[in-house]
Scaffold this motif. Sequence first.
Motif, PDB file in Angstrom:
ATOM      1  N   THR A   1       6.415   1.403  -2.134  1.00 19.44           N
ATOM      2  CA  THR A   1       5.327   1.251  -1.184  1.00 19.44           C
ATOM      3  C   THR A   1       5.672   2.013   0.091  1.00 19.44           C
ATOM      4  O   THR A   1       6.804   2.416   0.316  1.00 19.44           O
ATOM      5  CB  THR A   1       5.111  -0.227  -0.826  1.00 19.44           C
TER       6      THR A   1
ATOM      7  N   LYS B   1     -10.038   7.929  -8.738  1.00 21.62           N
ATOM      8  CA  LYS B   1      -9.402   6.883  -7.928  1.00 21.62           C
ATOM      9  C   LYS B   1      -8.232   7.400  -7.106  1.00 21.62           C
ATOM     10  O   LYS B   1      -7.777   6.753  -6.176  1.00 21.62           O
ATOM     11  CB  LYS B   1      -8.916   5.742  -8.823  1.00 21.62           C
ATOM     12  N   ARG B   2      -7.728   8.562  -7.448  1.00 21.57           N
ATOM     13  CA  ARG B   2      -6.563   9.079  -6.732  1.00 21.57           C
ATOM     14  C   ARG B   2      -6.994   9.752  -5.432  1.00 21.57           C
ATOM     15  O   ARG B   2      -7.604  10.821  -5.443  1.00 21.57           O
ATOM     16  CB  ARG B   2      -5.793  10.059  -7.618  1.00 21.57           C
ATOM     17  N   VAL B   3      -6.649   9.110  -4.323  1.00 25.78           N
ATOM     18  CA  VAL B   3      -7.053   9.620  -3.015  1.00 25.78           C
ATOM     19  C   VAL B   3      -6.644  11.082  -2.790  1.00 25.78           C
ATOM     20  O   VAL B   3      -7.428  11.869  -2.239  1.00 25.78           O
ATOM     21  CB  VAL B   3      -6.483   8.720  -1.893  1.00 25.78           C
TER      22      VAL B   3
ATOM     23  N   TYR C   1      -0.720   7.299   0.184  1.00 24.78           N
ATOM     24  CA  TYR C   1      -1.959   7.855  -0.371  1.00 24.78           C
ATOM     25  C   TYR C   1      -3.165   6.998   0.006  1.00 24.78           C
ATOM     26  O   TYR C   1      -4.223   7.503   0.367  1.00 24.78           O
ATOM     27  CB  TYR C   1      -1.890   7.928  -1.895  1.00 24.78           C
ATOM     28  N   GLU C   2      -2.975   5.679  -0.095  1.00 20.76           N
ATOM     29  CA  GLU C   2      -4.097   4.789   0.223  1.00 20.76           C
ATOM     30  C   GLU C   2      -4.480   4.883   1.701  1.00 20.76           C
ATOM     31  O   GLU C   2      -5.647   4.754   2.070  1.00 20.76           O
ATOM     32  CB  GLU C   2      -3.755   3.350  -0.155  1.00 20.76           C
TER      33      GLU C   2
ATOM     34  N   VAL D   1       0.846  -1.185   0.000  1.00 18.60           N
ATOM     35  CA  VAL D   1       0.000   0.000   0.000  1.00 18.60           C
ATOM     36  C   VAL D   1       0.888   1.244   0.000  1.00 18.60           C
ATOM     37  O   VAL D   1       2.045   1.203   0.415  1.00 18.60           O
ATOM     38  CB  VAL D   1      -0.937   0.047   1.223  1.00 18.60           C
ATOM     39  N   SER D   2       0.320   2.326  -0.463  1.00 16.49           N
ATOM     40  CA  SER D   2       1.038   3.592  -0.459  1.00 16.49           C
ATOM     41  C   SER D   2       0.471   4.474   0.646  1.00 16.49           C
ATOM     42  O   SER D   2      -0.608   4.212   1.191  1.00 16.49           O
ATOM     43  CB  SER D   2       0.882   4.287  -1.803  1.00 16.49           C
TER      44      SER D   2
ATOM     45  N   ALA E   1      -7.064   7.434   2.597  1.00 13.55           N
ATOM     46  CA  ALA E   1      -8.475   7.225   2.263  1.00 13.55           C
ATOM     47  C   ALA E   1      -9.316   7.192   3.540  1.00 13.55           C
ATOM     48  O   ALA E   1     -10.511   7.466   3.525  1.00 13.55           O
ATOM     49  CB  ALA E   1      -8.656   5.921   1.485  1.00 13.55           C
TER      50      ALA E   1
END
Length: 162
Positions: free
Chosen positions: A132, A48-50, A20-21, A17-18, A24
């Motif tokens: 990641t 889709k880009r948080v 960014y995720e 995961v990044s 969310a």
Amino acid sequence: MDERQGAGQDRFRDPLVSLYEMAAEDIYVVCPRCGHRAINAARPTADKRVPSWPRRLSCTRCAYSASWSPRGSRESCWGGPVDPFFGLPLWLTVQCCGGKTLWALNRTHLDLLQEYVGARLRERGPQPGGMTLVARLPNWLKAAGNRDEVLRAISRLRASVD
Ligand SMILES: [Zn+2]
């Protein structure tokens, strides 16, 4: 992420995961008005880009609130103990390991750090393109000699949001 739960404490596999995720979910920040814990919540869109999702900041203590939208906002700064949207200090920060700052956006981020730091065996996942979150962790956080101190710091942070 759930399939990792039953895998035992010793082995950690990079969930790829990044940061960014992680964003969310709700991000805990220091309220700019009263200094208590405020929530920066995502308002997901079809994008889709948080980082492009609008955000809503709210403090249950003093009722402060604010909005953030990607349009017309300053460039977000990711990867430090500051909320990338509102530019406020993160709530989950603590000093450890001789002046280093351990920080996390939220509980999920804290869980990931705890699993990583606590694991005796760390498997690197395949490395597709981008780095990641785990691959970007600083060396002091990965050092075996710092494990106990980092885990104690993570426990202190967890206690501040439980
Ligand atoms: Zn407040």
